[in-house]
Enzyme design. Structure first.
Site, mmCIF file in Angstrom:
data_model
loop_
_atom_site.group_PDB
_atom_site.id
_atom_site.type_symbol
_atom_site.label_atom_id
_atom_site.label_comp_id
_atom_site.label_asym_id
_atom_site.label_seq_id
_atom_site.Cartn_x
_atom_site.Cartn_y
_atom_site.Cartn_z
ATOM 1 N N CYS A 245 0.841 -1.213 0.000
ATOM 2 C CA CYS A 245 0.000 0.000 0.000
ATOM 3 C C CYS A 245 0.870 1.254 0.000
ATOM 4 O O CYS A 245 1.548 1.554 0.990
ATOM 5 C CB CYS A 245 -0.919 -0.036 1.220
ATOM 6 N N CYS B 269 0.077 3.822 2.692
ATOM 7 C CA CYS B 269 0.505 3.299 3.998
ATOM 8 C C CYS B 269 1.971 3.623 4.244
ATOM 9 O O CYS B 269 2.368 3.963 5.362
ATOM 10 C CB CYS B 269 0.311 1.786 4.070
#
Length: 287
Positions: free
Chosen positions: A47, A50
């Protein structure tokens, strides 16, 4: 695989951060949240957002020094936890207090917005209905590290907050941290805390331990006792010890006891009930 590079569950990474999975979730998140707020970061190695948000959260957790804990949950390895919390998009960040989710957001917010989010949450959990500044004030004597963490949050939002700078610098100085002196020097000149900060700066020597080879005389012990008393907020005992030193030997530690008393008077302010009484006692001892 990237997931094979992650830390073992429950192993602390940066200060204030812990890796969490299904086995230790109850202890590291639910139980711990009854003592201190826990922020869960649901993330995954693939991600992109993230990888942007994660380091920011970890840095802020380290900066908080225990005011709240960051729990990292890799959703690839803990899908049932993600399902239990209905995580549909990551990064998903949730704040837990007393076992319940009380705040949350989704996506990689910029650091300024994360700080604002944390400020509101930590402030509410510290003093229901009160401000983060009030929370920090109340924690100064019972939990200095918690107070320091909250003052840092305030300064993260407003680096020129005079009271937070003064209070943070004072607490750090009490602990013998060099950062305390530099923080006190940042108190704005025109603020009501400037004069007090300047008066407290000379106390830096008061909190530096004497060399190990210093003879353990009664005055050395009393001076050390006074320093420790100030650190725990027992100002009356500290002033008694310092006054006793002044009365015995003005030359001790380059008149350090008198200078420390004057610094404490400035630290507490004339409105503190101890200050007028001990000013008179000091005057009587000197003249």
């Amino acid at each position: 695989m990237l997931s094979g590079m992650t830390k073992q569950p429950g192993e602390a990474g940066k200060a204030g951060t812990v890796e969490v999975n299904e086995r230790n979730f109850q202890q590291e998140v639910i139980e711990r949240s009854r003592e201190v707020p826990v922020v869960i970061d649901f993330w995954a190695p693939w991600c992109g957002p993230c990888r942007t948000l994660g380091p920011t959260l970890e840095r802020l957790a380290a900066e908080a020094k225990g005011a709240w804990i960051l729990a990292k949950v890799n959703v690839d390895e803990n899908q049932r936890l993600a399902q239990a919390f209905r995580v549909q998009s990551i990064p998903a960040v949730m704040a837990v207090s007393n076992g319940q989710v009380v705040e949350q957001f989704v996506g990689a917010l910029p650091e300024s917005q994360v700080r604002t989010w944390l400020k509101g949450f930590v402030g509410e959990q510290s003093t229901p209905g009160g401000s983060l500044l009030e929370a920090a004030r109340e924690l100064e004597t019972t939990d200095p590290q918690g107070a320091i963490a909250r003052y840092r949050l305030i300064l993260g939002d407003d680096p020129d907050d005079a009271e937070a700078l003064f209070a943070l610098g004072r607490l750090l100085m009490f602990q013998g941290e060099p950062e305390g002196l530099e923080t006190l020097r940042q108190v704005p000149t025109g603020s009501p805390f400037f004069a007090r900060a300047q008066a407290v700066i000379p106390l830096k020597d008061f909190f530096v331990d004497m060399p190990a080879d210093t003879p353990p005389s009664e005055l050395v012990l009393r001076y050390h006792q006074a320093s420790q008393a100030v650190r725990r907020g027992d100002y009356s005992s500290a002033m008694d010890d310092l006054l006793a030193i002044v009365m015995r030997d003005r030359t001790f530690h380059d008149d350090g006891a008198r200078k420390a008393l004057l610094g404490l008077f400035a630290l507490l302010g004339d409105e503190h009930p101890l200050v007028p009484a001990y000013r008179r006692k000091l005057a009587n001892a000197l003249f």
